[in-house]
Design an enzyme around this catalytic site. Sequence first.
Site, PDB file in Angstrom:
ATOM      1  N   HIS A  27       4.830   8.799 -28.033  1.00  0.00           N
ATOM      2  CA  HIS A  27       3.966   9.698 -27.042  1.00  0.00           C
ATOM      3  C   HIS A  27       4.120  11.381 -27.617  1.00  0.00           C
ATOM      4  O   HIS A  27       3.220  11.878 -27.681  1.00  0.00           O
ATOM      5  CB  HIS A  27       4.207   9.363 -25.821  1.00  0.00           C
ATOM      6  CG  HIS A  27       3.343  10.251 -24.724  1.00  0.00           C
ATOM      7  ND1 HIS A  27       2.080  10.328 -24.740  1.00  0.00           N
ATOM      8  CD2 HIS A  27       3.846  11.506 -23.942  1.00  0.00           C
ATOM      9  CE1 HIS A  27       1.622  11.269 -23.893  1.00  0.00           C
ATOM     10  NE2 HIS A  27       2.797  11.963 -23.529  1.00  0.00           N
ATOM     11  N   ARG A  85       0.923  -1.166   0.000  1.00  0.00           N
ATOM     12  CA  ARG A  85       0.037  -0.149   0.254  1.00  0.00           C
ATOM     13  C   ARG A  85       0.607   1.154  -0.044  1.00  0.00           C
ATOM     14  O   ARG A  85       0.335   2.347   0.704  1.00  0.00           O
ATOM     15  CB  ARG A  85      -0.860  -0.153   1.181  1.00  0.00           C
ATOM     16  CG  ARG A  85      -2.106  -1.039   1.044  1.00  0.00           C
ATOM     17  CD  ARG A  85      -3.142  -0.550   1.902  1.00  0.00           C
ATOM     18  NE  ARG A  85      -3.967  -1.938   1.887  1.00  0.00           N
ATOM     19  CZ  ARG A  85      -4.023  -2.993   2.873  1.00  0.00           C
ATOM     20  NH1 ARG A  85      -3.364  -2.763   3.669  1.00  0.00           N
ATOM     21  NH2 ARG A  85      -5.053  -3.819   2.628  1.00  0.00           N
TER      22      ARG A  85
END
Lengths: 390, 390
Positions: free
Chosen positions: A288, A143
Amino acid sequence: MPAGDPSAPAAHAGHAPARVDKEHSVRVELGARSYDILIGEGLIDRAGTEVAARLPGARVLVVTDERVAKLHLGRLEIALSGAGIASSTLVLPAGETTKSFAHLERSVDAILEARLERGDAVVALGGGVIGDLAGFASAVAKRGMGFVQVPTTLLAQVDSSVGGKTGINTPRGKNLVGAFHQPALVLSDVATLDTLSPREFAAGYAEVVKYGLIDRPDFFDFLEKNRAAIFAGGPERAEAIRISCEAKAAVVAADEEEHGARALLNLGHTFGHALERAVGYDAARLVHGEGVSIGMALAHRFSVKLGLATGQDAGRVAAHLRAAGLPTEISAIPGPAIGRETLMEAIAQDKKVSRGRLTFILTRGIGRSFLAGGVDPAEVEGFLDEELSQ
Amino acid sequence: MPAGDPSAPAAHAGHAPARVDKEHSVRVELGARSYDILIGEGLIDRAGTEVAARLPGARVLVVTDERVAKLHLGRLEIALSGAGIASSTLVLPAGETTKSFAHLERSVDAILEARLERGDAVVALGGGVIGDLAGFASAVAKRGMGFVQVPTTLLAQVDSSVGGKTGINTPRGKNLVGAFHQPALVLSDVATLDTLSPREFAAGYAEVVKYGLIDRPDFFDFLEKNRAAIFAGGPERAEAIRISCEAKAAVVAADEEEHGARALLNLGHTFGHALERAVGYDAARLVHGEGVSIGMALAHRFSVKLGLATGQDAGRVAAHLRAAGLPTEISAIPGPAIGRETLMEAIAQDKKVSRGRLTFILTRGIGRSFLAGGVDPAEVEGFLDEELSQ
């Protein structure tokens, strides 16, 4: 449009490598999550001491790709071990397809295998793909753990390494899955830019131009004046990187999780992402930064069509991008023609959609962009028809 | 230890179904991310209006499992559509193995397929597995969107739905990947608890007991006095859920991302997770709450061995858990014996490790638990040898 393999080694014939007259430091102000971006030459060799100063006692996992590993990994590992930092390394394939669920799972597993704890850190060594993927892995493993960016492309140094956006692609689109997770440090070693292909350098430069077009007309003037020196590797290069990072840092500090002002950073990206998706993320056809370049040119021409900006400004933008070796037309993309429906579908799936209306970054001129939240899809369709018929 | 299939329908012979004399509301105070937990009977039928009041205009994806879908999905869908909320549904297999990367990817894809935007919401209808998985998917899809918990098990109502911890398991351990992502609302319909098997209800009760043991000795007294009524479904049941939610909300408000006090919620969990891992998450042998029950009993006996607590308190804890039908000994787990090395390896991989020393929640008695950060692995080994030789 520049041709060739984006991963080909750099030629840089006819000019000296980048030389920086001083080191720059940019602070990203985010309260307890504030951090420094260091910009200078040879910073990888100092990575160990810089990491140890900010994350005392941390162990690290270096995530990189096969191409970057050959060029820079050895130096980074020596620097880490020289500062007494225990490290392990995960080397992934190079390329946009690495930003996938499969490689996220592999990266997280490498973190767990290395038994990193929440106070330890993942170090991303590479371009935007590695930074986004490794950053996302560091955001979700246990987390959330420490994260350090060592960007080695111009695009990563001026854009993706700054601001905490991490994520992966899915078959439904780019960056549709991810997290906001700020690094503890960004180390931009400008010497790594000498290893980029001209095409890759130009693609990153599109994001540099973007900051001028968003709200810094003086910076756009600077770029028009110093483009050659920036490409040749003079001190103007690091200066342009510093200003780009300051521009991005200011926006991120004002709106960390993109509820408003941060959306301006997407100038050129709604069209750009749609184009990338339309070519199936095939880097041989479009990388990109090239998508962003075409997207910025389109955003300016769309703004002209909507009566917001002058054709003169749109022309000046396109001319500068073309001079930098960047494409500005959809038709410049090699391979099969891209249809309007394909683009509209990709735009609709883009995450910058709100309740059925389309959101675009439009502009009233160079450095005067703004978020337009209620764009009628029919207007976009009409504009794309014009662009595609040329 | 209670035997039988945890997914078997409830018997609840000889007592009336749960009846609540009033509705409870608990506020989780987290600044801009504050939210309500509503606890009452028949709340699923009000889900539409409650969601619409908090997330006006949002569309939703309901994520549930096959077992819960049969019992409660129809009512939820009627409630949502009655409030004018457009919804789609993803039904996943029931069971702990659903908390995987593969199902995370599937859930995220369902969110993208439904074209949910950042202002829309994922509604988790089910137990802790569905809540953790769907919450994680809502945390990372488009870098975070709305999330609503509709917990249907006791464990989810008193623990996993409150506090924003979301995540999945990997072969290396439980909940090793995830995010902190707070719901916008928790709707705890206590009528759903009548559909739980006795074994599943008891497993959730272990987490209720935990709040008493952490720092609420009065609540432990209340539980000793009212255990039968809580299991029988009297108003004491909703009262126990309310107090449990208040206890968890207070800890979460003080330490949202588990830097300190929140760790106390892991009382019984370091041993418990290790046991779950040792049986390969085989629910026929051990479900989470049973692991926590054994873990809490072990934490108390370990504290006695370390000279911190009295054997009398440890005995009182074990007696209460056993009276509730919960296991308190490693040897109570059916199947092949579990070895010390297996457990030590699982403990070392647990995320609550810091720089090589082990972190445990220990106790000075009932309601007097504390975080012990520097436990010597050799002490744990010696203790486990004693436990396993019995």
